[in-house]
Design a protein around this motif. Structure first.
Motif, PDB file in Angstrom:
ATOM      1  N   SER A   9      47.669  46.292  36.705  1.00 24.43           N
ATOM      2  CA  SER A   9      49.103  46.535  36.523  1.00 24.43           C
ATOM      3  C   SER A   9      49.248  47.405  35.277  1.00 24.43           C
ATOM      4  O   SER A   9      48.710  47.052  34.226  1.00 24.43           O
ATOM      5  CB  SER A   9      49.834  45.217  36.303  1.00 24.43           C
ATOM      6  OG  SER A   9      49.586  44.362  37.389  1.00 24.43           O
ATOM      7  N   ASP A  41      49.130  48.472  40.495  1.00 25.52           N
ATOM      8  CA  ASP A  41      50.103  47.438  40.872  1.00 25.52           C
ATOM      9  C   ASP A  41      51.334  47.629  39.983  1.00 25.52           C
ATOM     10  O   ASP A  41      51.514  46.935  38.985  1.00 25.52           O
ATOM     11  CB  ASP A  41      49.500  46.042  40.637  1.00 25.52           C
ATOM     12  CG  ASP A  41      48.607  45.604  41.788  1.00 25.52           C
ATOM     13  OD1 ASP A  41      48.403  46.400  42.713  1.00 25.52           O
ATOM     14  OD2 ASP A  41      48.116  44.450  41.736  1.00 25.52           O
ATOM     15  N   TYR A 183      53.688  40.738  43.647  1.00 27.94           N
ATOM     16  CA  TYR A 183      52.251  40.992  43.774  1.00 27.94           C
ATOM     17  C   TYR A 183      51.576  40.273  44.948  1.00 27.94           C
ATOM     18  O   TYR A 183      50.782  40.874  45.683  1.00 27.94           O
ATOM     19  CB  TYR A 183      51.550  40.621  42.450  1.00 27.94           C
ATOM     20  CG  TYR A 183      50.102  40.297  42.639  1.00 27.94           C
ATOM     21  CD1 TYR A 183      49.173  41.319  42.827  1.00 27.94           C
ATOM     22  CD2 TYR A 183      49.660  38.970  42.707  1.00 27.94           C
ATOM     23  CE1 TYR A 183      47.832  41.039  43.060  1.00 27.94           C
ATOM     24  CE2 TYR A 183      48.334  38.687  42.941  1.00 27.94           C
ATOM     25  CZ  TYR A 183      47.423  39.714  43.124  1.00 27.94           C
ATOM     26  OH  TYR A 183      46.121  39.421  43.374  1.00 27.94           O
ATOM     27  N   SER A 187      49.957  43.090  47.351  1.00 26.25           N
ATOM     28  CA  SER A 187      48.505  43.226  47.301  1.00 26.25           C
ATOM     29  C   SER A 187      47.898  43.051  48.696  1.00 26.25           C
ATOM     30  O   SER A 187      46.978  43.779  49.093  1.00 26.25           O
ATOM     31  CB  SER A 187      47.959  42.180  46.319  1.00 26.25           C
ATOM     32  OG  SER A 187      46.569  42.211  46.309  1.00 26.25           O
ATOM     33  N   ARG A 201      37.513  39.966  42.167  1.00 28.81           N
ATOM     34  CA  ARG A 201      38.460  39.857  41.064  1.00 28.81           C
ATOM     35  C   ARG A 201      38.148  38.604  40.266  1.00 28.81           C
ATOM     36  O   ARG A 201      37.174  37.906  40.542  1.00 28.81           O
ATOM     37  CB  ARG A 201      39.896  39.852  41.598  1.00 28.81           C
ATOM     38  CG  ARG A 201      40.185  38.763  42.610  1.00 28.81           C
ATOM     39  CD  ARG A 201      41.570  38.955  43.215  1.00 28.81           C
ATOM     40  NE  ARG A 201      41.846  37.973  44.256  1.00 28.81           N
ATOM     41  CZ  ARG A 201      42.932  37.979  45.016  1.00 28.81           C
ATOM     42  NH1 ARG A 201      43.850  38.911  44.849  1.00 28.81           N
ATOM     43  NH2 ARG A 201      43.116  37.059  45.933  1.00 28.81           N
ATOM     44  N   HIS A 205      42.277  34.159  40.003  1.00 32.90           N
ATOM     45  CA  HIS A 205      43.002  34.464  41.243  1.00 32.90           C
ATOM     46  C   HIS A 205      42.628  33.549  42.415  1.00 32.90           C
ATOM     47  O   HIS A 205      43.088  33.780  43.535  1.00 32.90           O
ATOM     48  CB  HIS A 205      42.755  35.923  41.648  1.00 32.90           C
ATOM     49  CG  HIS A 205      43.555  36.898  40.823  1.00 32.90           C
ATOM     50  ND1 HIS A 205      44.914  37.053  40.967  1.00 32.90           N
ATOM     51  CD2 HIS A 205      43.188  37.755  39.840  1.00 32.90           C
ATOM     52  CE1 HIS A 205      45.354  37.969  40.115  1.00 32.90           C
ATOM     53  NE2 HIS A 205      44.326  38.412  39.420  1.00 32.90           N
TER      54      HIS A 205
HETATM   55  N1  GLU Z   1      47.263  43.335  39.503  1.00 37.21           N
HETATM   56  C1  GLU Z   1      46.463  42.172  39.696  1.00 37.21           C
HETATM   57  C2  GLU Z   1      45.774  41.831  38.394  1.00 37.21           C
HETATM   58  O1  GLU Z   1      45.613  42.700  37.566  1.00 37.21           O
HETATM   59  C3  GLU Z   1      45.453  42.443  40.767  1.00 37.21           C
HETATM   60  C4  GLU Z   1      44.683  41.263  41.211  1.00 37.21           C
HETATM   61  C5  GLU Z   1      43.873  41.571  42.451  1.00 37.21           C
HETATM   62  O2  GLU Z   1      42.802  42.159  42.309  1.00 37.21           O
HETATM   63  O3  GLU Z   1      44.330  41.265  43.543  1.00 37.21           O
HETATM   64  O4  GLU Z   1      45.438  40.688  38.146  1.00 37.21           O
END
Ligand code: GLU
Length: 441
Positions: A9, A41, A183, A187, A201, A205
């Motif tokens: 982001s 993002d 998001y 995403s 990631r 997450h």
């Molecule tokens: N914009 C999210 C972050 O920076 C992306 C996460 C993902 O890879 O889905 O955490």
């Protein structure tokens, strides 16, 4: 076809934690002959800026992580609208009007009663009349995704068998009252549209993944393969979040840390493999295997990075640094000095020392080395043999050896206690310069 993405982001600068995710995705793509996408993002218009977006691109280029594909979410609102229509049509999105304060109060009551603070789905039970009244009184709703509420499991590329029970989660808000998609949804729509095959990631997450797997299904798509990397911690095992500002790529670059050292360290942190200096990313691609990444937090130590950066410098060919070297420094000077500098910026000091006489320093020369050195300098301009012949002659004349022989000469010629090997350095001085320095003490 392997297709991965790095999806930052643009609401701040990239730090080592982000860089690690970007690098691992990039290495995974290269290793598997796949594609690497940079996806911004940036649907959060209040916090995203064009400056941060440009800085992210510059930081990735600095690391050498070039992207095959590029997208920004702010160009794709029509795609998110289409997904929203589908989810609404299928009854997976429902409108809700609770304010943040109301939700907060409800959560507190739940905690006080000892029940998990999960959204109680009050909005799902609203009658049409109540909805009409709320929309009259409170305006546009936000929209929540109705989770199936089940035990979702997947074989994670890093964490192995991983389970998220979506029954224990609140139905996530996917669209804010102002219409902005969030998001969790955007995403997934992106991952579907760009045929992302593997999502790598951070471990933070994992819960999102549970929700997003349901979303992939709700949108009629197969979920990608997931890999969740453990988080970075400091040497004492504490989370890095507070110190991440100081660990931005921008600040590391300003401190003279080599990009390839950042890559080399982050490619190995959290694996059982040793951290090794390298000169290029190809070497890291060759040695990369996602299966080597473990579940335990990866320790990041700035001192380790600094030391590695020095060791990488010693391997870097002239072409890799030439643009950052002082005007006039050629390949030979670089090869001579690269083992003796902490950063490329330090080369300027030595280039200056080679060019102009250093300020005189006090030299303890009990053996009288400097008194005879001028007369004993071998004839001609210095070459690789000069130092050896010269110091042997001076030693024979004065009886000085070791430190008492070499130290006065080094100090007179460079003004420094330590530095490059004198046999190699001498070649960059002229005969006249040597004489001048010997008499300048
Ligand atoms: N914009 C999210 C972050 O920076 C992306 C996460 C993902 O890879 O889905 O955490």
């Amino acid at each position: 076809m392997v297709s991965v993405r790095f999806a930052p982001s643009p609401t701040g600068r990239l730090h080592v934690g982000n860089a690690r995710i970007a690098l691992v995705n990039w290495l995974f793509a290269r290793k598997n002959g796949g594609r690497f996408m940079l996806r911004l993002d940036d649907t959060d218009a209040e916090r995203s800026t064009a400056e941060f977006a440009a800085a992210i691109e510059a930081d990735l280029r600095w690391l050498g992580l070039h992207w095959d594909d590029f997208a920004r979410e702010s160009d794709r609102f029509a795609r998110y609208d289409a997904a929203v229509e589908r989810l609404k049509r299928d009854g997976r999105l429902y409108p809700a009007w609770e304010t943040a304060d109301e939700l907060d109060l409800r959560r507190k009551l739940q905690v006080a009663r000892g029940v998990p603070p999960v959204y109680d789905r009050a909005a799902l039970r609203l009658s049409e009349a109540e909805k009409a009244r709320l929309s009259e009184e409170r305006g546009a709703p936000h929209w929540r995704f109705r989770l199936d509420g089940r035990r979702l499991s997947w074989t994670d590329m890093v964490k192995d068998e991983t389970v998220v029970d979506t029954a224990s989660l609140s139905d996530p808000v996917l669209i804010r009252a102002d219409g902005r998609p969030l998001y969790t949804l955007t995403s997934v729509v992106d991952d579907i549209d760009f045929a992302v095959s593997h999502v790598i990631r951070g471990e933070d997450h994992v819960t999102n993944t549970g929700v997003q797997v349901e979303l992939f299904e709700a949108l009629g798509a197969a979920a990608p393969v997931f890999g969740h990397l453990s988080l970075l911690v400091d040497a004492a095992g504490a989370g890095l979040s507070k110190r991440l500002g100081a660990l931005s790529l921008a600040s590391l670059r300003e401190a003279g840390v080599e990009a390839i050292a950042v890559d080399a360290l982050l490619a190995r942190l959290g694996t059982a493999d040793p951290v090794e200096p390298v000169a290029d990313l190809d070497t890291l691609v060759a040695g990369f295997d996602l299966a080597r990444f473990g579940k335990a937090p990866a320790r990041f130590d700035p001192a380790e990075l600094e030391a590695l950066s020095r060791r990488c410098l010693q391997l870097l060919p002239y072409d890799a640094v030439r643009a950052r070297l002082p005007e006039g420094v050629g390949p030979a000077f670089w090869s001579m000095i690269r083992g003796n500098v902490a950063t490329v910026a330090d080369v300027a000091d030595w280039w200056r020392i080679a060019g102009e006489a250093p300020a005189p320093v006090a030299i303890d020369d009990a053996a009288g080395v400097l008194a005879v050195a001028g007369d004993l300098l071998p004839p001609g301009e210095p070459d690789e043999t000069t130092w050896g012949i010269w110091t042997k002659a001076v030693s024979a004349a004065t009886g000085a050896r070791g430190r008492s022989l070499f130290r006065p000469l080094r100090l007179a010629l460079t003004g420094r206690e330590h530095g490059p090997d004198m046999q190699s350095f001498l070649v960059f001085l002229t005969r006249d310069q040597i004489y001048a320095r010997l008499s300048n003490i």
